[in-house]
Write an enzyme that holds these catalytic residues in place. Sequence first.
Site, PDB file in Angstrom:
ATOM      1  N   HIS A 179       0.983  -1.191   0.056  1.00 25.31           N
ATOM      2  CA  HIS A 179      -0.189   0.044  -0.110  1.00 25.31           C
ATOM      3  C   HIS A 179       0.940   1.247  -0.021  1.00 25.31           C
ATOM      4  O   HIS A 179       1.820   1.237   0.282  1.00 25.31           O
ATOM      5  CB  HIS A 179      -0.960   0.097   1.222  1.00 25.31           C
TER       6      HIS A 179
ATOM      7  N   ASP B 235       0.429   5.054   2.023  1.00 24.48           N
ATOM      8  CA  ASP B 235      -0.193   5.690   3.114  1.00 24.48           C
ATOM      9  C   ASP B 235      -1.348   6.595   2.667  1.00 24.48           C
ATOM     10  O   ASP B 235      -0.989   7.545   2.033  1.00 24.48           O
ATOM     11  CB  ASP B 235       0.812   6.233   4.131  1.00 24.48           C
TER      12      ASP B 235
ATOM     13  N   HIS C  47       4.753   0.204   0.072  1.00 19.51           N
ATOM     14  CA  HIS C  47       5.534  -0.472   1.098  1.00 19.51           C
ATOM     15  C   HIS C  47       4.800  -1.543   1.768  1.00 19.51           C
ATOM     16  O   HIS C  47       3.414  -1.662   1.622  1.00 19.51           O
ATOM     17  CB  HIS C  47       6.140   0.364   2.210  1.00 19.51           C
TER      18      HIS C  47
ATOM     19  N   ARG D  44       6.379   7.059  13.860  1.00 22.97           N
ATOM     20  CA  ARG D  44       6.423   7.341  12.524  1.00 22.97           C
ATOM     21  C   ARG D  44       5.846   9.055  12.206  1.00 22.97           C
ATOM     22  O   ARG D  44       4.865   9.402  12.948  1.00 22.97           O
ATOM     23  CB  ARG D  44       5.359   6.704  11.580  1.00 22.97           C
TER      24      ARG D  44
HETATM   25  C1  SIN Z   1       3.413   1.797   7.595  1.00 20.17           C
HETATM   26  O1  SIN Z   1       3.786   2.675   7.663  1.00 20.17           O
HETATM   27  O2  SIN Z   1       2.566   1.154   6.982  1.00 20.17           O
HETATM   28  C2  SIN Z   1       4.195   0.816   8.689  1.00 20.17           C
HETATM   29  C3  SIN Z   1       5.383   0.358   8.068  1.00 20.17           C
HETATM   30  C4  SIN Z   1       6.265  -0.587   8.923  1.00 20.17           C
HETATM   31  O3  SIN Z   1       5.982  -0.885  10.102  1.00 20.17           O
HETATM   32  O4  SIN Z   1       7.345  -0.882   8.315  1.00 20.17           O
END
Ligand code: SIN
Length: 290
Positions: free
Chosen positions: A117, A119, A265, A280
Amino acid sequence: MEQFALDAIARITTEPPKSYATITVEPLTPVIGAEVSGLDLSKDLTDDQWAEVKHAFLRHHVLVFRGQELTDEDHKRFAGRFGELHPVTLPVEGSDPHVLEISADKESRAVAGHGWHADGTADLRPSLGSMLYITRTPEVGSGGDTMFADMHLAYEMLSPAMKGLLDGMTAVHDGLLAWQGQTPPPEYDVPKNVHPVVARHPETGRRLLFVNNVYVSHIEQLSRRESRSVIDMLCDHIASTALLHCRVRWTPGTLVFWDNRCVQHHAIWDYFPYTRYGRRVAIQGHRPTA
Ligand code: SIN
């Protein structure tokens, strides 16, 4: 492999390497991802350092900075050099509205981002990019890697006929789909927006595939059946074409900055029941354009 796909790969692999004066940049693959060293992100970047990080970001799309010791303020200051911060979608009372905890342990029954996906693409203005700072990795020694896929090359490898079909089409991105049948909290104004299937990177002008399995409900110009088949074909292309991917193995103190406009990602949850923890910060983006 078809000649048009080989030509697309060659355009990237034959791009002359850039030499950097203030940082060291080691590509993870010829296509996507690079490790950047020579920076302490707890300190302000000089303008020259920032310009070189920016150049590496636009060239490699995913940058990995290891051995960092960062407070939330350091994290936000670094992200803030690239634009206004993007608020967390569902802020937790009493916590920083710009810092999202990414956490999984033995109590988890799902984790954020397990599946390909980008974000928040149902937002009118999805984020420019995210910086994930992992401070705890699973005790089993490895696990919890994140994979990234280049949406420029995903588009460029398509046949001219398929590009011709997709160019000019638009897709509905529905935030409700990400809830997978669960009911979002009543205070959440679920976003739903239409974006081009083939978008242009706002800084480089390069075209890219802007569909993903989590948010896209359908392509507006096709019948539902045609739309399902085309979305499935594109998502399968993204997930199964390994040369589009790089894989980051985290160590505590690693920060990864990815370009959410041209990268998908997938956080691999292969470490249950062990613990992984990070924070994040995302940067505000613009409305995608064709
Ligand atoms: C995400 O932002 O989708 C999670 C990425 C991760 O935990 O590596």
